[in-house]
Design a protein around this motif. Structure first.
Motif, mmCIF file in Angstrom:
data_model
loop_
_atom_site.group_PDB
_atom_site.id
_atom_site.type_symbol
_atom_site.label_atom_id
_atom_site.label_comp_id
_atom_site.label_asym_id
_atom_site.label_seq_id
_atom_site.Cartn_x
_atom_site.Cartn_y
_atom_site.Cartn_z
ATOM 1 N N THR A 119 31.064 27.360 41.239
ATOM 2 C CA THR A 119 30.573 27.773 40.121
ATOM 3 C C THR A 119 30.562 29.605 40.321
ATOM 4 N N VAL A 120 31.174 29.857 39.114
ATOM 5 C CA VAL A 120 31.281 31.473 39.267
ATOM 6 C C VAL A 120 30.739 32.187 38.040
ATOM 7 N N GLU A 121 30.393 33.494 37.988
ATOM 8 C CA GLU A 121 29.817 33.854 36.943
ATOM 9 C C GLU A 121 30.889 34.868 36.080
ATOM 10 N N ALA A 122 31.232 34.409 35.150
ATOM 11 C CA ALA A 122 32.532 34.982 34.586
ATOM 12 C C ALA A 122 32.533 34.660 33.082
ATOM 13 N N ASP A 123 33.260 35.492 32.329
ATOM 14 C CA ASP A 123 33.627 35.257 30.809
ATOM 15 C C ASP A 123 34.962 34.040 30.891
ATOM 16 N N PRO A 124 34.713 33.078 30.501
ATOM 17 C CA PRO A 124 35.452 32.079 30.553
ATOM 18 C C PRO A 124 36.771 32.149 29.854
ATOM 19 N N VAL A 125 36.756 32.912 28.867
ATOM 20 C CA VAL A 125 37.867 33.107 27.852
ATOM 21 C C VAL A 125 38.743 33.945 28.900
ATOM 22 N N LEU A 126 38.162 35.153 29.416
ATOM 23 C CA LEU A 126 38.987 36.122 30.200
ATOM 24 C C LEU A 126 39.411 35.496 31.447
ATOM 25 N N LEU A 127 38.608 34.733 31.932
ATOM 26 C CA LEU A 127 39.090 34.213 33.167
ATOM 27 C C LEU A 127 40.271 33.374 33.166
ATOM 28 N N ASN A 169 34.680 41.599 39.459
ATOM 29 C CA ASN A 169 34.464 41.703 40.886
ATOM 30 C C ASN A 169 35.448 40.864 41.701
ATOM 31 N N ILE A 170 36.611 40.421 40.992
ATOM 32 C CA ILE A 170 37.679 39.530 41.740
ATOM 33 C C ILE A 170 38.828 40.443 42.436
ATOM 34 N N ARG A 171 38.670 40.169 43.780
ATOM 35 C CA ARG A 171 39.704 40.867 44.635
ATOM 36 C C ARG A 171 41.150 40.244 44.375
ATOM 37 N N ILE A 172 42.205 40.920 44.001
ATOM 38 C CA ILE A 172 43.656 40.557 43.878
ATOM 39 C C ILE A 172 44.439 41.230 45.199
ATOM 40 N N SER A 173 45.052 39.959 45.921
ATOM 41 C CA SER A 173 46.143 40.421 46.899
ATOM 42 C C SER A 173 47.477 39.892 46.319
ATOM 43 N N LEU A 174 48.373 40.578 46.884
ATOM 44 C CA LEU A 174 49.827 40.203 46.599
ATOM 45 C C LEU A 174 50.696 39.976 47.632
ATOM 46 N N LYS A 175 51.402 38.972 47.937
ATOM 47 C CA LYS A 175 52.356 38.658 48.940
ATOM 48 C C LYS A 175 53.588 38.238 48.198
ATOM 49 N N THR A 204 52.949 35.109 45.931
ATOM 50 C CA THR A 204 51.649 34.640 46.168
ATOM 51 C C THR A 204 50.686 35.690 45.763
ATOM 52 N N ILE A 205 50.049 35.198 44.563
ATOM 53 C CA ILE A 205 48.818 35.612 44.218
ATOM 54 C C ILE A 205 47.565 35.304 44.938
ATOM 55 N N THR A 206 46.505 36.053 45.563
ATOM 56 C CA THR A 206 45.180 35.411 45.808
ATOM 57 C C THR A 206 44.221 36.141 45.203
ATOM 58 N N LEU A 207 43.460 35.341 44.768
ATOM 59 C CA LEU A 207 41.946 35.924 44.004
ATOM 60 C C LEU A 207 41.025 35.499 44.597
ATOM 61 N N THR A 208 39.994 36.508 45.183
ATOM 62 C CA THR A 208 38.845 36.332 45.669
ATOM 63 C C THR A 208 37.760 36.503 44.813
ATOM 64 N N ILE A 209 36.985 35.406 44.517
ATOM 65 C CA ILE A 209 36.105 35.232 43.566
ATOM 66 C C ILE A 209 34.615 34.974 43.845
ATOM 67 N N PRO A 210 33.809 36.137 43.587
ATOM 68 C CA PRO A 210 32.637 35.595 44.076
ATOM 69 C C PRO A 210 31.859 34.529 43.331
ATOM 70 N N THR A 211 30.934 33.597 44.134
ATOM 71 C CA THR A 211 30.649 32.496 43.588
ATOM 72 C C THR A 211 29.016 32.568 43.102
ATOM 73 N N VAL A 212 28.507 31.779 42.499
ATOM 74 C CA VAL A 212 27.042 31.604 42.246
ATOM 75 C C VAL A 212 26.630 30.891 43.484
ATOM 76 N N HIS A 213 25.227 30.987 43.900
ATOM 77 C CA HIS A 213 24.977 30.528 45.192
ATOM 78 C C HIS A 213 24.151 29.538 45.117
ATOM 79 N N ASP A 214 24.017 28.872 43.936
ATOM 80 C CA ASP A 214 23.005 27.828 43.829
ATOM 81 C C ASP A 214 23.799 26.575 44.388
ATOM 82 N N GLU A 215 24.619 26.411 45.001
ATOM 83 C CA GLU A 215 25.276 25.150 45.284
ATOM 84 C C GLU A 215 25.285 24.923 46.982
ATOM 85 N N THR A 216 25.538 23.802 47.251
ATOM 86 C CA THR A 216 25.535 23.568 48.613
ATOM 87 C C THR A 216 26.987 23.655 49.017
ATOM 88 N N ALA A 217 27.401 24.111 50.363
ATOM 89 C CA ALA A 217 28.570 24.442 50.394
ATOM 90 C C ALA A 217 29.402 22.987 50.906
#
Length: 183
Positions: A62-70, A156-162, A170-183
């Motif tokens: 679960t992420v905190e985001a604008d669903p349309v923009l994401l 606050n999504i980090r984009i990296s490109l290879k 390869t595009i890698t997106l690192t997205i912060p999650t909402v912390h209310d879930e069990t890993a």
């Protein structure tokens, strides 16, 4: 076709103008990324007959985001994969939640034409095109990736490109999650 291309260009320019004026709305809410990515990839599989489109691992997150923009962010990268991967090529997506549960990594990869190292630093610049002769052929304006970068920054999504020429991107997106879930 020309009218459609012009409409898409105008929509992108308006988006960036609103963004520059800090008037582009960002309506964040909790978003089920697993569901959103599965939906995007399912629709892409339905409309794409010329490429093999697969969703590999897709961890719950679960992420905190604008669903349309994401959704727009993910589509920009996936549509570029379609444009720059020859017919018969492969496009893969995956999402993997970090061990500590603080983020999820979304990987979008293809085996397309790739991006030469000298162009990689500039691909997110407005109007930048790796090969300007391709503009008409692919219908691109050089604005999609700058929109993607803007959306990523607001989330606050980090984009990296290879990428390597003739091997793919390869595009890698690192997205912060909402912390209310069990890993």
């Amino acid at each position: 076709s020309e009218a459609e291309n012009m409409q898409q260009l105008i929509e992108k320019l308006l988006f960036l103008a609103r963004a520059d004026q800090k008037r582009q709305a960002v309506n964040k809410e909790e978003v089920d990324l697993e569901e959103l990515l599965a939906d995007i990839m399912e629709k892409m599989q339905m409309v794409t007959t010329s490429h093999e489109v697969t969703l590999d691992r897709n961890d719950p997150a679960t992420v905190e985001a604008d669903p349309v923009l994401l959704r727009q962010l993910l589509r920009i990268f996936l549509e570029n994969s379609l444009k720059y991967t020859p017919a018969g090529g492969h496009i893969h997506a995956a999402s993997i939640r970090s061990a500590d549960g603080a983020s999820v990594t979304v990987t979008l990869s293809d085996d397309g034409i790739g991006i030469a190292p000298e162009h990689q630093a500039r691909i997110f610049d407005r109007f930048y095109r790796v090969d300007s002769s391709r503009t008409k052929e692919t219908g691109g304006s050089g604005l999609g990736l700058s929109i993607a970068r803007w959306i990523a920054e607001r989330h606050n999504i980090r984009i990296s490109l290879k990428s390597a020429v003739d091997e793919g991107t390869t595009i890698t997106l690192t997205i912060p999650t909402v912390h209310d879930e069990t890993a």
